[in-house]
Design an enzyme around this catalytic site. Structure first.
Site, short mmCIF file in Angstrom:
data_model
loop_
_atom_site.label_atom_id
_atom_site.label_comp_id
_atom_site.label_asym_id
_atom_site.label_seq_id
_atom_site.Cartn_x
_atom_site.Cartn_y
_atom_site.Cartn_z
N GLY A 1 59.71 -14.84 -24.05
CA GLY A 1 60.89 -14.30 -24.87
C GLY A 1 61.97 -13.52 -24.06
O GLY A 1 63.12 -13.53 -23.98
N ASP B 1 48.36 -14.42 -21.94
CA ASP B 1 48.33 -15.76 -22.77
C ASP B 1 48.32 -17.09 -21.59
O ASP B 1 48.07 -18.07 -21.92
CB ASP B 1 49.07 -16.09 -23.69
CG ASP B 1 49.24 -15.25 -24.89
OD1 ASP B 1 48.05 -14.30 -25.05
OD2 ASP B 1 49.80 -15.40 -25.81
O1 F6P Z 1 51.78 -12.72 -26.09
C1 F6P Z 1 50.87 -12.01 -25.60
C2 F6P Z 1 50.15 -11.52 -27.13
O2 F6P Z 1 48.89 -10.48 -26.47
C3 F6P Z 1 49.59 -12.41 -27.89
O3 F6P Z 1 48.42 -13.26 -27.42
C4 F6P Z 1 49.10 -11.75 -29.07
O4 F6P Z 1 49.32 -12.79 -30.40
C5 F6P Z 1 50.67 -11.06 -29.05
O5 F6P Z 1 50.94 -10.77 -27.64
C6 F6P Z 1 50.31 -9.62 -29.88
O6 F6P Z 1 51.46 -8.81 -29.77
P1 F6P Z 1 51.59 -7.27 -30.44
O7 F6P Z 1 51.19 -6.44 -29.35
O8 F6P Z 1 53.15 -7.28 -30.82
O9 F6P Z 1 50.66 -7.43 -31.64
#
Ligand code: F6P
Length: 361
Positions: A120, A143
Site C-alpha cells: 500500500g 506477510d
Molecule cells: O499486512 C500485515 C498485516 O499484519 C496482515 O497480516 C494483517 O491482516 C493486517 O496487517 C492487520 O492490520 P491491522 O493492524 O490494521 O489490524
C-alpha cells in the site's frame, strides 16, 4: 563522501513490523556519518507530511533502537494522501491531499524521502514519485508478500514468534489429546502459516493459495487418530477462505472490518465432525511486535544503508530489495505489480506434503 544533497526525510507507513527502528537507525546513521546529510523524521506515515508533523533525527535520537520493535516515528495504515478521510462538522468525505505532501516535501527542503512500507505504501510512494517527489522505497511486512524482493524484513521475526507458539501448543496438545488450531497472520499470502507450519511440524496447514475442505482436514486428523497419534496441530492463515463462507472477517468498529475468525470456525467444525476436542489460539498482533531477529536486524540495516546510497545517486522511484546475495534497486512499478504468493506446486509445499503434511485439499 561529498554530495550536493543536503537533507533527507524518512517515514514508516502501513502496519508496523519488527525491524522498522533498525531501518530508521541505519538511514539516519548512514546519512549523517557517510554523507554529512541532515535527517528529518516524518511522524505517523504520510499523515505527517500532510500535517507537517516532523522531527529532526540525529545520532542520539536513534541510539539504542536497533533491537526495539515498533517504530519511533509512529505509523498508520489510514492516511493515504490520494484518498484522505476528512471529517468536517460531523460529515465525512474523501479528498486528494497529495498536493500538500508535495508542498511540504519542498517546504522542508527534502532532497529525498525514504518510504518504509508494504505494498500500500509503495503504491502511494509510486504515485508521489510520478508527480515529482524524490522517493526511495524500502519493503517491510510480516506477510512477505512483495514480489520484487526475496524477503521483506519483519517476516523472519514473525516466523520465529509463530514457530515458538506452535512448539508450545504441541506440548499441551499432546497432554490433553486435543487438536490445536493456531491462526496466524497472512492476508493474501500464506507464507507465515506455511513456513511456521513446516518449522513447527504442523499436521495440517491451511493457506489462501490452496483451497481446503473440512472433509480434507478431518480426514487427516482421523488418519492420525487411527495411527495412534492422540493430538494434532493445525496452522491456519487468517486469510485462508472457508470452503463455503469465503474469507472470514470481523467488525472492529467504525465500519471497519479486519480478517480473523477462520480458526474458530474450522475448530468448531472439526469438533462436531470428528468428536476430537479442539482448542483455538489466535496469535494476532503478537506477530508484529517484539525485538527483531538477528536476520531482520541485518536485513533492515542493509536496506537502510542501500536506500541512502540510492538517494545520493539519484536513483529515485525505486525500492531497495534483496536479490540474494545482494541488495539491489528495482523500479517501484515492478515492486507493486504483483503480490508474492505461495506457489501451490512449489518446492516448499511439495516437500511439506512429502513429510506427510496435509493442506486440507
Ligand atoms: O499486512 C500485515 C498485516 O499484519 C496482515 O497480516 C494483517 O491482516 C493486517 O496487517 C492487520 O492490520 P491491522 O493492524 O490494521 O489490524
Amino acid at each position: 563522501m561529498r554530495t550536493r544533497m543536503r537533507r533527507i526525510g524518512v517515514l514508516t507507513g502501513g502496519g508496523d513490523c519488527p525491524g522498522l527502528n533498525a531501518v530508521i537507525r541505519a538511514v539516519t546513521k548512514a546519512a549523517i556519518h557517510h554523507y554529512g546529510l541532515e535527517v528529518i523524521g516524518i511522524k505517523d506515515g504520510f499523515g505527517g507530511l500532510i500535517n507537517g508533523n516532523v522531527c529532526r533525527l540525529d545520532e542520539g535520537g536513534v541510539s539504542g533502537i536497533l533491537h526495539r520493535g515498533g517504530t519511533i516515528l509512529g505509523t498508520t495504515n489510514r492516511d493515504n494522501p490520494f484518498h484522505y478521510l476528512l471529517r468536517d462538522n460531523g460529515e465525512e468525505r474523501y479528498v486528494d491531499l497529495s498536493y500538500l505532501v508535495l508542498e511540504n516535501i519542498d517546504m522542508l527542503g527534502l532532497d529525498a524521502l525514504v518510504v518504509i512500507g508494504g505494498d500500500g505504501s509503495m503504491r502511494i510512494a509510486m504515485e508521489l514519485y510520478n508527480r515529482g517527489a524524490p522517493i526511495v522505497g524500502i519493503p517491510k511486512t510480516i506477510d512477505n508478500d512483495l514480489m520484487a524482493t526475496d524477503i521483506t524484513f519483519g517476516f523472519d521475526t514473525a516466523l520465529h514468534t509463530a514457530t515458538e507458539a506452535i512448539d508450545k501448543l504441541h506440548t499441551t496438545a499432546e497432554s490433553h489429546h486435543r487438536a490445536m488450531i493456531v491462526e496466524v497472520m497472512g492476508r493474501n499470502s500464506g507464507w507465515i502459516a506455511l513456513e511456521a507450519g513446516i518449522a513447527g511440524g504442523g499436521d495440517v496447514i491451511l493457506i489462501p493459495e490452496i483451497p481446503f475442505t473440512i472433509d480434507g482436514v478431518c480426514a487427516k486428523l482421523l488418519q492420525r487418530h487411527d495411527a495412534g497419534k492422540s493430538f494434532s496441530i493445525i496452522v491456519v492463515a487468517e486469510g485462508a477462505p472457508h470452503p463455503q463462507l469465503g474469507v472470514i472477517e470481523k467488525n472492529c468498529g467504525n465500519g471497519r472490518k479486519v480478517l480473523g475468525g477462520i480458526g474458530e470456525l474450522v475448530g468448531s467444525e472439526i469438533e462436531s465432525y470428528t468428536g476430537i476436542e479442539t482448542r483455538v489460539t489466535v496469535l494476532g498482533h503478537l506477530q508484529r511486535g517484539g525485538a527483531p531477529s538477528p536476520f531482520d536486524r541485518i536485513l533492515s540495516t542493509r536496506f537502510g544503508v542501500k536506500a541512502v546510497e540510492m538517494a545520493v545517486n539519484g536513483e529515485f522511484g525505486k525500492m531497495a530489495c534483496l536479490r540474494t546475495p545482494e541488495i539491489k534497486a528495482v523500479p517501484l512499478e515492478e515492486a507493486v505489480a504483483e503480490q508474492r504468493k505461495v506457489p501451490p506446486d512449489g518446492e516448499l509445499v511439495r516437500y511439506a506434503r512429502s513429510v506427510g503434511t496435509s493442506f486440507g485439499d
